[in-house]
Scaffold this motif. Sequence first.
Motif, PDB file in Angstrom:
ATOM      1  N   GLU A 140      12.589  60.869   2.631  1.00 22.36           N
ATOM      2  CA  GLU A 140      12.811  62.047   3.467  1.00 22.36           C
ATOM      3  C   GLU A 140      12.560  63.329   2.678  1.00 22.36           C
ATOM      4  O   GLU A 140      11.995  64.295   3.210  1.00 22.36           O
ATOM      5  CB  GLU A 140      14.243  62.032   4.015  1.00 22.36           C
ATOM      6  CG  GLU A 140      14.535  60.887   4.967  1.00 22.36           C
ATOM      7  CD  GLU A 140      13.616  60.914   6.184  1.00 22.36           C
ATOM      8  OE1 GLU A 140      13.699  61.877   6.963  1.00 22.36           O
ATOM      9  OE2 GLU A 140      12.810  59.975   6.331  1.00 22.36           O
ATOM     10  N   ALA A 141      12.979  63.351   1.414  1.00 24.41           N
ATOM     11  CA  ALA A 141      12.743  64.533   0.578  1.00 24.41           C
ATOM     12  C   ALA A 141      11.244  64.764   0.401  1.00 24.41           C
ATOM     13  O   ALA A 141      10.773  65.920   0.386  1.00 24.41           O
ATOM     14  CB  ALA A 141      13.428  64.369  -0.776  1.00 24.41           C
ATOM     15  N   LEU A 142      10.467  63.682   0.275  1.00 29.15           N
ATOM     16  CA  LEU A 142       9.014  63.812   0.176  1.00 29.15           C
ATOM     17  C   LEU A 142       8.413  64.335   1.477  1.00 29.15           C
ATOM     18  O   LEU A 142       7.485  65.145   1.460  1.00 29.15           O
ATOM     19  CB  LEU A 142       8.398  62.453  -0.186  1.00 29.15           C
ATOM     20  CG  LEU A 142       8.604  61.970  -1.627  1.00 29.15           C
ATOM     21  CD1 LEU A 142       8.179  60.509  -1.763  1.00 29.15           C
ATOM     22  CD2 LEU A 142       7.818  62.848  -2.600  1.00 29.15           C
ATOM     23  N   PHE A 143       8.955  63.877   2.595  1.00 27.60           N
ATOM     24  CA  PHE A 143       8.453  64.342   3.890  1.00 27.60           C
ATOM     25  C   PHE A 143       8.624  65.855   4.028  1.00 27.60           C
ATOM     26  O   PHE A 143       7.729  66.560   4.485  1.00 27.60           O
ATOM     27  CB  PHE A 143       9.184  63.628   5.031  1.00 27.60           C
ATOM     28  CG  PHE A 143       8.888  64.195   6.385  1.00 27.60           C
ATOM     29  CD1 PHE A 143       7.730  63.839   7.064  1.00 27.60           C
ATOM     30  CD2 PHE A 143       9.764  65.093   6.997  1.00 27.60           C
ATOM     31  CE1 PHE A 143       7.447  64.368   8.316  1.00 27.60           C
ATOM     32  CE2 PHE A 143       9.489  65.624   8.245  1.00 27.60           C
ATOM     33  CZ  PHE A 143       8.321  65.267   8.909  1.00 27.60           C
ATOM     34  N   PRO A 186      12.204  69.814  -5.804  1.00 25.39           N
ATOM     35  CA  PRO A 186      13.399  69.770  -6.672  1.00 25.39           C
ATOM     36  C   PRO A 186      14.330  68.626  -6.316  1.00 25.39           C
ATOM     37  O   PRO A 186      14.914  68.003  -7.204  1.00 25.39           O
ATOM     38  CB  PRO A 186      14.050  71.137  -6.442  1.00 25.39           C
ATOM     39  CG  PRO A 186      12.936  72.028  -6.023  1.00 25.39           C
ATOM     40  CD  PRO A 186      12.032  71.159  -5.198  1.00 25.39           C
ATOM     41  N   LEU A 187      14.470  68.337  -5.017  1.00 20.01           N
ATOM     42  CA  LEU A 187      15.321  67.220  -4.613  1.00 20.01           C
ATOM     43  C   LEU A 187      14.681  65.893  -5.002  1.00 20.01           C
ATOM     44  O   LEU A 187      15.377  64.959  -5.434  1.00 20.01           O
ATOM     45  CB  LEU A 187      15.565  67.271  -3.106  1.00 20.01           C
ATOM     46  CG  LEU A 187      16.417  66.143  -2.512  1.00 20.01           C
ATOM     47  CD1 LEU A 187      17.776  66.049  -3.204  1.00 20.01           C
ATOM     48  CD2 LEU A 187      16.595  66.336  -1.009  1.00 20.01           C
ATOM     49  N   VAL A 188      13.376  65.782  -4.885  1.00 24.66           N
ATOM     50  CA  VAL A 188      12.677  64.560  -5.316  1.00 24.66           C
ATOM     51  C   VAL A 188      12.910  64.318  -6.798  1.00 24.66           C
ATOM     52  O   VAL A 188      13.156  63.188  -7.238  1.00 24.66           O
ATOM     53  CB  VAL A 188      11.173  64.658  -5.009  1.00 24.66           C
ATOM     54  CG1 VAL A 188      10.427  63.459  -5.595  1.00 24.66           C
ATOM     55  CG2 VAL A 188      10.941  64.729  -3.506  1.00 24.66           C
ATOM     56  N   ASP A 189      12.850  65.390  -7.583  1.00 24.10           N
ATOM     57  CA  ASP A 189      13.069  65.257  -9.028  1.00 24.10           C
ATOM     58  C   ASP A 189      14.467  64.717  -9.319  1.00 24.10           C
ATOM     59  O   ASP A 189      14.661  63.880 -10.215  1.00 24.10           O
ATOM     60  CB  ASP A 189      12.879  66.605  -9.721  1.00 24.10           C
ATOM     61  CG  ASP A 189      11.420  67.064  -9.722  1.00 24.10           C
ATOM     62  OD1 ASP A 189      10.540  66.207  -9.529  1.00 24.10           O
ATOM     63  OD2 ASP A 189      11.187  68.277  -9.900  1.00 24.10           O
ATOM     64  N   LEU A 190      15.459  65.189  -8.582  1.00 27.12           N
ATOM     65  CA  LEU A 190      16.825  64.704  -8.798  1.00 27.12           C
ATOM     66  C   LEU A 190      16.948  63.239  -8.412  1.00 27.12           C
ATOM     67  O   LEU A 190      17.594  62.449  -9.102  1.00 27.12           O
ATOM     68  CB  LEU A 190      17.820  65.543  -7.998  1.00 27.12           C
ATOM     69  CG  LEU A 190      17.984  67.002  -8.408  1.00 27.12           C
ATOM     70  CD1 LEU A 190      19.023  67.679  -7.536  1.00 27.12           C
ATOM     71  CD2 LEU A 190      18.375  67.119  -9.871  1.00 27.12           C
ATOM     72  N   LEU A 191      16.329  62.864  -7.312  1.00 22.32           N
ATOM     73  CA  LEU A 191      16.413  61.475  -6.857  1.00 22.32           C
ATOM     74  C   LEU A 191      15.656  60.534  -7.778  1.00 22.32           C
ATOM     75  O   LEU A 191      15.945  59.334  -7.809  1.00 22.32           O
ATOM     76  CB  LEU A 191      15.884  61.360  -5.428  1.00 22.32           C
ATOM     77  CG  LEU A 191      16.814  61.957  -4.362  1.00 22.32           C
ATOM     78  CD1 LEU A 191      16.092  62.088  -3.034  1.00 22.32           C
ATOM     79  CD2 LEU A 191      18.060  61.094  -4.215  1.00 22.32           C
ATOM     80  N   ASN A 192      14.697  61.068  -8.526  1.00 20.81           N
ATOM     81  CA  ASN A 192      14.013  60.235  -9.520  1.00 20.81           C
ATOM     82  C   ASN A 192      14.934  59.868 -10.672  1.00 20.81           C
ATOM     83  O   ASN A 192      14.619  58.980 -11.467  1.00 20.81           O
ATOM     84  CB  ASN A 192      12.774  60.949 -10.052  1.00 20.81           C
ATOM     85  CG  ASN A 192      11.636  60.963  -9.051  1.00 20.81           C
ATOM     86  OD1 ASN A 192      11.578  60.123  -8.152  1.00 20.81           O
ATOM     87  ND2 ASN A 192      10.728  61.907  -9.183  1.00 20.81           N
ATOM     88  N   GLN A 193      16.064  60.559 -10.782  1.00 20.06           N
ATOM     89  CA  GLN A 193      17.073  60.223 -11.783  1.00 20.06           C
ATOM     90  C   GLN A 193      18.124  59.301 -11.183  1.00 20.06           C
ATOM     91  O   GLN A 193      19.273  59.300 -11.583  1.00 20.06           O
ATOM     92  CB  GLN A 193      17.752  61.495 -12.300  1.00 20.06           C
ATOM     93  CG  GLN A 193      16.792  62.491 -12.908  1.00 20.06           C
ATOM     94  CD  GLN A 193      17.509  63.745 -13.368  1.00 20.06           C
ATOM     95  OE1 GLN A 193      18.555  63.675 -13.989  1.00 20.06           O
ATOM     96  NE2 GLN A 193      16.947  64.898 -13.062  1.00 20.06           N
TER      97      GLN A 193
END
Length: 267
Positions: free
Chosen positions: A85-88, A93-100
Amino acid sequence: MSGQELVTLNVGGKVFTTRSSTLKQFPGSRLMRMLDGRDKEFKMVGGQIFVDRDGVLFSFIIDFLRTHQLLLPTDFSDHLRLRREALFYELNPLVDLLNQEPMLQPRPALVEVHFLSRNTQTFFRVFGSCSKTIEMLTGRITVFIEQPSAPASSSNSFPQMTLLPLPLQRPSYHDLVFQCGSDSTTENQTGIRYVSIKPDNRKLANGTNVLGLLIDTLLMEGFHLVGTRTVSSENRTECYSFERIKKPAALAMNKTLKSETTLMPEQ
């Protein structure tokens, strides 16, 4: 559209109302283009902008937009869908956090209490996955041994007794060993070992009572009893297993939009 103007979104049937400035924080996102009317996928329906996406997951996204922090429930398991959803919405910045993601997973702290009662003696061995738990117990548990402080007098056939503290055995950073009770093989009752566990001031020699107090101490520290079993059928060693879920980590953005990890108080 001014930054203070309220916007109502209908995301998959869930309605959200927020300031337009909350949605326009990241100029490169689809939310920004949605408000500017440049993204034709989003339609105005009955005064609400309709978004045909998951509304439940959007609640985490809008919380991130409001706080710049990502703090997920302990039992949250939809990290991959939330990342999708963040990618959509193109919220990098949210994608970067979710990658952690591994940093978001709360790891349980485990404790095992091995309990062996043999005649009038009881032996304890406590294992902990977190050395801080063992250090906490070491600071609270004191073992005392009863020793004569003066010989018996003609008027009193029993010697005067005193309690001397004994150091706990620490085979490693992750376990400790102690015992209570008396050695039934001795001819007298000297050498009885008592256990005290702060903040309780009692000095207990009965192994069952000490076990109960130790369990109460772990429960007060947030541990939960998850199982019991017999470790050895020969000597009847019992094992009590405890678990405590640690506080989840909150991932926060700094002002330069780089992600950093901070621990937030548990709600």
